[in-house]
Design a protein around this motif. Structure first.
Motif, PDB file in Angstrom:
ATOM      1  N   GLN A  45       0.832  -1.198   0.000  1.00 16.55           N
ATOM      2  CA  GLN A  45       0.000   0.000   0.000  1.00 16.55           C
ATOM      3  C   GLN A  45       0.872   1.256   0.000  1.00 16.55           C
ATOM      4  N   ASN A  46       1.901   1.237   0.850  1.00 22.22           N
ATOM      5  CA  ASN A  46       2.771   2.404   0.958  1.00 22.22           C
ATOM      6  C   ASN A  46       3.547   2.633  -0.331  1.00 22.22           C
ATOM      7  N   SER A  47       4.040   1.550  -0.911  1.00 22.57           N
ATOM      8  CA  SER A  47       4.796   1.661  -2.156  1.00 22.57           C
ATOM      9  C   SER A  47       3.934   2.215  -3.276  1.00 22.57           C
ATOM     10  N   SER A  48       2.680   1.761  -3.337  1.00 19.93           N
ATOM     11  CA  SER A  48       1.776   2.234  -4.375  1.00 19.93           C
ATOM     12  C   SER A  48       1.518   3.734  -4.254  1.00 19.93           C
ATOM     13  N   VAL A  49       1.263   4.192  -3.020  1.00 17.57           N
ATOM     14  CA  VAL A  49       1.000   5.620  -2.802  1.00 17.57           C
ATOM     15  C   VAL A  49       2.253   6.439  -3.070  1.00 17.57           C
ATOM     16  N   SER A  50       3.396   5.946  -2.610  1.00 19.25           N
ATOM     17  CA  SER A  50       4.654   6.683  -2.805  1.00 19.25           C
ATOM     18  C   SER A  50       4.955   6.860  -4.291  1.00 19.25           C
ATOM     19  N   ASN A  51       4.818   5.797  -5.059  1.00 19.34           N
ATOM     20  CA  ASN A  51       5.068   5.885  -6.502  1.00 19.34           C
ATOM     21  C   ASN A  51       4.084   6.828  -7.183  1.00 19.34           C
ATOM     22  N   GLN A  52       2.840   6.808  -6.727  1.00 22.08           N
ATOM     23  CA  GLN A  52       1.823   7.691  -7.301  1.00 22.08           C
ATOM     24  C   GLN A  52       2.171   9.152  -7.044  1.00 22.08           C
ATOM     25  N   ILE A  53       2.640   9.440  -5.824  1.00 15.38           N
ATOM     26  CA  ILE A  53       3.023  10.803  -5.471  1.00 15.38           C
ATOM     27  C   ILE A  53       4.222  11.260  -6.298  1.00 15.38           C
ATOM     28  N   ILE A  54       5.226  10.404  -6.408  1.00 19.45           N
ATOM     29  CA  ILE A  54       6.430  10.753  -7.168  1.00 19.45           C
ATOM     30  C   ILE A  54       6.086  11.035  -8.630  1.00 19.45           C
ATOM     31  N   GLN A  55       5.240  10.194  -9.227  1.00 17.68           N
ATOM     32  CA  GLN A  55       4.844  10.407 -10.614  1.00 17.68           C
ATOM     33  C   GLN A  55       4.080  11.711 -10.784  1.00 17.68           C
ATOM     34  N   ALA A  56       3.212  12.021  -9.819  1.00 16.09           N
ATOM     35  CA  ALA A  56       2.439  13.268  -9.896  1.00 16.09           C
ATOM     36  C   ALA A  56       3.356  14.480  -9.758  1.00 16.09           C
ATOM     37  N   LEU A  57       4.362  14.392  -8.871  1.00 15.63           N
ATOM     38  CA  LEU A  57       5.308  15.492  -8.711  1.00 15.63           C
ATOM     39  C   LEU A  57       6.141  15.670  -9.977  1.00 15.63           C
ATOM     40  N   ASN A  58       6.545  14.567 -10.594  1.00 15.73           N
ATOM     41  CA  ASN A  58       7.281  14.652 -11.858  1.00 15.73           C
ATOM     42  C   ASN A  58       6.465  15.368 -12.927  1.00 15.73           C
ATOM     43  N   LYS A  59       5.190  15.032 -13.018  1.00 16.15           N
ATOM     44  CA  LYS A  59       4.317  15.664 -14.010  1.00 16.15           C
ATOM     45  C   LYS A  59       4.130  17.158 -13.744  1.00 16.15           C
ATOM     46  N   SER A  60       4.242  17.538 -12.471  1.00 12.16           N
ATOM     47  CA  SER A  60       4.052  18.954 -12.122  1.00 12.16           C
ATOM     48  C   SER A  60       5.326  19.773 -12.321  1.00 12.16           C
ATOM     49  N   GLY A  61       6.429  19.089 -12.714  1.00  9.79           N
ATOM     50  CA  GLY A  61       7.663  19.819 -12.987  1.00  9.79           C
ATOM     51  C   GLY A  61       8.772  19.611 -11.976  1.00  9.79           C
ATOM     52  N   ILE A  62       8.553  18.769 -10.968  1.00  7.40           N
ATOM     53  CA  ILE A  62       9.602  18.470  -9.991  1.00  7.40           C
ATOM     54  C   ILE A  62      10.413  17.288 -10.514  1.00  7.40           C
ATOM     55  N   PRO A  63      11.693  17.471 -10.859  1.00  7.69           N
ATOM     56  CA  PRO A  63      12.484  16.365 -11.397  1.00  7.69           C
ATOM     57  C   PRO A  63      12.774  15.303 -10.340  1.00  7.69           C
ATOM     58  N   SER A  64      13.042  14.091 -10.777  1.00  5.35           N
ATOM     59  CA  SER A  64      13.281  12.972  -9.869  1.00  5.35           C
ATOM     60  C   SER A  64      14.469  13.215  -8.956  1.00  5.35           C
ATOM     61  N   ASN A  65      15.500  13.921  -9.454  1.00  2.00           N
ATOM     62  CA  ASN A  65      16.668  14.150  -8.601  1.00  2.00           C
ATOM     63  C   ASN A  65      16.415  15.178  -7.507  1.00  2.00           C
TER      64      ASN A  65
END
Length: 214
Positions: A45-65
């Motif tokens: 559950q935690n991994s799913s939410v964490s990945n979802q948040i990271i992907q959403a932040l990437n789409k908003s312009g926050i790079p992975s690094n």
């Protein structure tokens, strides 16, 4: 006048200065806390939410690094009944640090993380992209403060001061940021007032000056 510093009397003074500057960056620590009866379920559950948040932040312009894991922990959850502890499940806590280089994005980031399952903000720490320049300015002013104090002492004592210090030691450096308090994310974060305030850079020096009688 030339000074024989080996025989001249000396005075020791401390100079201090503080410089304030507006922050232009922030680090947001976002928490994803999940609970389930089985540890594997809590992890998934935690991994799913964490990945979802990271992907959403990437789409908003926050790079992975600019996104990194600050803490990841698993702990058992107990319920205490009649003096006995009963294992009821497991809690998985994943803290993500998000670097924000445009402060006007903070509200958007809080909204995105809330909508995608984050449930805790550990803190928001404001900083500047040019900390060394701000501190060097404080150090320069601290040195001038020491020279000014030495001049005043020389005037009071009716002596002639060599304004070039025999010795100058950097005594302390302090940067004061302003983290927010820990908070639980609500359904709407756009109404949460986030005020960056100012950052304070302090410096102190110890200076030794030679002087002589008129």
């Amino acid at each position: 006048m030339r000074y024989d510093e080996s025989s001249s009397p000396t005075m020791i003074v401390e100079g201090k200065a503080t410089v304030t500057t507006a922050p232009d960056q922030a680090v947001i620590t976002i928490g994803i806390v999940s609970e389930a009866k089985q540890v594997i379920d809590a992890q998934q559950q935690n991994s799913s939410v964490s990945n979802q948040i990271i992907q959403a932040l990437n789409k908003s312009g926050i790079p992975s690094n600019d996104i990194k894991t600050k803490q990841y922990s698993i702990r058992p959850v107990y319920q205490y009944t009649e003096g006995k502890s009963i294992l009821t499940g497991y809690e998985v806590r994943h803290l993500l640090e998000v670097q924000v280089n445009q402060l006007q994005q903070i509200g958007t980031i809080l909204t995105i993380t809330t909508e995608n399952g984050a449930n805790i903000i550990e803190d928001i720490t404001f900083k500047t992209s040019t900390p060394h320049a701000a501190y060097r300015k404080a150090l320069q002013l601290a040195t001038l403060d020491a020279i000014g104090k030495a001049k005043e002492l020389a005037k009071t004592l009716h002596v002639q001061l060599n304004q070039t210090p025999m010795k100058l030691v950097e005594r302390s450096a302090h940067i004061q940021s302003r983290p927010t308090e820990k908070m639980v994310l609500s359904a709407s974060t756009e109404s949460v007032p986030i005020e960056p305030g100012e950052l304070t850079f302090s410096a102190a020096v110890e200076a030794v000056f030679a002087y002589t009688n008129f």
